[in-house]
Design a protein around this motif. Sequence first.
Motif, PDB file in Angstrom:
ATOM      1  N   ASP A 150      -6.428  -9.922  -3.259  1.00  0.00           N
ATOM      2  CA  ASP A 150      -7.146  -8.291  -3.357  1.00  0.00           C
ATOM      3  C   ASP A 150      -6.075  -7.083  -4.480  1.00  0.00           C
ATOM      4  N   GLY A 151      -5.867  -7.833  -5.293  1.00  0.00           N
ATOM      5  CA  GLY A 151      -4.870  -6.891  -5.620  1.00  0.00           C
ATOM      6  C   GLY A 151      -3.807  -6.087  -5.245  1.00  0.00           C
ATOM      7  N   ALA A 224       1.698  -4.019  -4.825  1.00  0.00           N
ATOM      8  CA  ALA A 224       1.045  -3.921  -5.288  1.00  0.00           C
ATOM      9  C   ALA A 224       1.012  -4.996  -6.157  1.00  0.00           C
ATOM     10  N   ALA A 225      -0.248  -5.287  -7.191  1.00  0.00           N
ATOM     11  CA  ALA A 225       0.316  -6.463  -8.274  1.00  0.00           C
ATOM     12  C   ALA A 225       1.531  -5.957  -9.243  1.00  0.00           C
ATOM     13  N   ASP A 226       0.941  -5.177  -9.263  1.00  0.00           N
ATOM     14  CA  ASP A 226       2.092  -4.479 -10.911  1.00  0.00           C
ATOM     15  C   ASP A 226       3.550  -4.642 -10.048  1.00  0.00           C
ATOM     16  N   ALA A 227       3.644  -4.819  -8.648  1.00  0.00           N
ATOM     17  CA  ALA A 227       5.179  -5.000  -8.491  1.00  0.00           C
ATOM     18  C   ALA A 227       6.333  -5.819  -8.841  1.00  0.00           C
TER      19      ALA A 227
END
Length: 392
Positions: A150-151, A224-227
């Motif tokens: 979930d992202g 978060a996915a972008d971490a």
Amino acid sequence: MKLGFSPADEAFRAECAEWLQAEMTGEFADIRGIPNLCDAIPRRKEWEQRLGEAGWSCIGWPREWGGRDATIAQQVIFAEEYARAGAPNRINHIGVELAGPTILAFGSEEQKARYLPEIAAGRQIWCQGYSEPNAGSDLANVKTKARLEDGEWVVNGQKVWTSLAHYSDMIFVVARSEDGSAGPKGLSFLLMDMDQPGIEVRPIRQINGEAEFNETFLTDARCAADAMLGAAGEGWKVAMALLAFERGVSTLGQQMQFRNELDAVIDAAKANGKAAVPVIRQKIARAEIGLRLMRYGALRMLSGTDLAAIDGAALTYKIQWATWRRDLGELGMEVLGQAGEVASGDHYSWPTLPNLFLFSRSDTIYGGTNQIQRNLIAERGLGLPREPRGQA
């Protein structure tokens, strides 16, 4: 490139030395020369922020991210003057010297904007999530797992020897993100917030009474996915680049700390008459020679153009300084004799030397044991055949 000190560099030395001496004899005189990393943490956090305010926190970084675009020579000078002034060990050295440079090298512009200003300002303390109970020197044996859900990355596992995790705001975690992967493949490098229900920190009491190290348990911890720094499954490349930064400019500052410790041994020997003992004099001379050799080697290593590359000099440095400092700790106790075995409350006689002896034994273990360092030198530095390894 040759590393030398120009007149401009020496002017820079005078500038930073003046500022550091003023701070260490003024507002922050109470934390000058503090030997233990866990002492006076609130004041040391204030010191981190003072460094950030004055632009001295991470001088090698680009100006746009809070640095000074300082040259390698200037970074060496500042590290030396920092130690010479008796300024305390940086409680955010992992953020400034490891996380920050790695984010600069691998991070997106959004990641740089999110993390770097906070590190530079001293408002965000970092710790390192590398070692595990069965993945210390053999980092490729990491078992901590991360799955995308979930992202968000959901992380489960255990890290150990996480220095100052109980005071940290952020942690970078090497986790296995590809099911069925083994060794260095399938690892990812995640940037995670420590203040969340899924992370539990348990201090590890050390032989010297401190609890600098911790166990860190991750139970459905999230980021978060972008971490993620770098691409999924390429965490090994990022992790190895970070280790190269670890052997960078800070080595010269470390050596100035070693200089202070050797001087403490010499002062003790003069004070109790051991300096007149020929064997002790020989050992002190050998320690002096070893320290100078380390400096010359570090200067040569820093003369390279690619500080993210692990060359032969970098491969040998860890075992060199760790063995030297372990021997120095033993020499300190030999000089003190029984005085080094007597404690009064929380303070030892000649406080730096017994603590040096107790802590320096770990130098040959953490960050890759001496045995592992020899394997790295043989296999990566000399190109010798890999040592046979059993199947997991």
